[in-house]
Write a protein that holds these residues in place. Sequence first.
Motif, short mmCIF file in Angstrom:
data_model
loop_
_atom_site.label_atom_id
_atom_site.label_comp_id
_atom_site.label_asym_id
_atom_site.label_seq_id
_atom_site.Cartn_x
_atom_site.Cartn_y
_atom_site.Cartn_z
N MET A 199 -14.00 28.15 4.51
CA MET A 199 -15.15 27.76 3.71
C MET A 199 -14.71 27.12 2.39
O MET A 199 -13.56 27.28 1.96
N ASN A 200 -15.64 26.44 1.74
CA ASN A 200 -15.30 25.69 0.52
C ASN A 200 -14.87 26.59 -0.64
O ASN A 200 -14.11 26.16 -1.52
N ASP A 201 -15.34 27.84 -0.67
CA ASP A 201 -14.99 28.74 -1.75
C ASP A 201 -13.71 29.52 -1.50
O ASP A 201 -13.36 30.41 -2.28
N GLY A 202 -13.01 29.21 -0.42
CA GLY A 202 -11.77 29.90 -0.10
C GLY A 202 -11.93 31.07 0.84
O GLY A 202 -10.94 31.64 1.30
N GLY A 241 -7.33 24.93 6.32
CA GLY A 241 -8.09 24.81 5.08
C GLY A 241 -7.17 24.63 3.90
O GLY A 241 -5.98 24.33 4.05
N LYS A 287 -9.49 17.46 8.91
CA LYS A 287 -10.69 17.92 8.22
C LYS A 287 -11.88 17.83 9.16
O LYS A 287 -12.07 16.83 9.84
N ARG A 332 -17.79 37.48 7.00
CA ARG A 332 -17.10 36.68 5.99
C ARG A 332 -15.96 37.49 5.39
O ARG A 332 -16.15 38.65 4.98
N GLY A 355 -25.41 22.66 6.75
CA GLY A 355 -24.75 23.75 6.04
C GLY A 355 -24.91 25.11 6.70
O GLY A 355 -24.41 26.11 6.18
N GLU A 369 -6.62 22.85 -0.15
CA GLU A 369 -6.72 21.50 -0.68
C GLU A 369 -5.94 20.49 0.16
O GLU A 369 -6.36 19.35 0.32
N THR A 381 -18.61 21.00 6.19
CA THR A 381 -18.16 22.26 5.62
C THR A 381 -19.30 22.87 4.81
O THR A 381 -20.34 22.25 4.60
N ALA A 382 -19.09 24.08 4.35
CA ALA A 382 -20.12 24.75 3.55
C ALA A 382 -19.44 25.75 2.59
O ALA A 382 -18.30 26.13 2.80
#
Length: 307
Positions: free
Chosen positions: A21-24, A274, A302, A38, A64, A276, A306-307
């Motif tokens: 996920m985008n927040d790690g 995932g 990639k 999660r 999303g 960067e 993503t969300a």
Amino acid sequence: MALELHEMCSGLGFPEGPVAMNDGSVLFVDIKEQTLVRLSVDGTVSVVAEIPGGPNGVAIGPDGAAYVCNNGGVYSFVPYGPDDITVPAPIRPQYKGGSVHRVDLETGEVTMLFDSYEGKRLIAPDDLVFDKDGGFWFTDTGIEDAESTRYGGLYYATIDAKTLIKAATIPMPNGVGLSPDGGTVYVSDTVFGRLWAMKITGKGQVEPGPIPGMPGQVVQTLPGYQWLDSLKVEADGRVCVATIFNGGITVFSPDGSTEHVAIPDLFTTNMCFGGEDMQDIWITASSTGKIYKARWPRPGLKLEFTA
């Protein structure tokens, strides 16, 4: 190639379908516990939604939301061996058929998208991947036991539930992924240890192989007794397939050559890329109920959403 593995969590039932996920954090399903879960950056594990049956594969859609393949409880889970690991078994007292769901990640609301095709119940949807247009390919693994086999298939669908197309019949399709140019769909065929490559000719349409019954071209078939599970594609086009019994990840190159990366789990079932640089990899070590994280030598492809 050897990976330096870091155990991120343990004590899970039978994890599968990881998504970075985008927040790690990492989203995944626990097939045994019938949940979407999660794993936060701090190691906290929290249930996002309960999905009765057998949630098996996850992908983020263009809206999303999480889209989940549900095998319908086609497996039960039993202890095996002196180490008391957990393995799937063809015992299905609650099995009624498979389905595909949408899960709102904010509310946890679960919505049914598909549970049948042309009047027949889906057997055991397993894995899915979205294309750039927002449609998704998914596999239905089928059923095999000691007395019979029901072949599975590759499908194409849209999130508005208006389109569902069967693209190919495959003995036991499991993982599914798209080539970097989006022109080829890859499918792992579990019990044959085989990776298929199918040229996409239209929405839900693929070019069959040269011989009747071939769903596409064979990239490679693994020797000996090793099964293939879910897969992810690297940015350079190599296909990484989780490998069962010969626990690990088998990397298939387009020319058919392979490399095996060992993971200490008999049922290594899936992975996701995932970070960067897309070189962080999370691996579901399902029979021991763990998720590992490592650094991969090359970037993964990639995903479209993503969300």
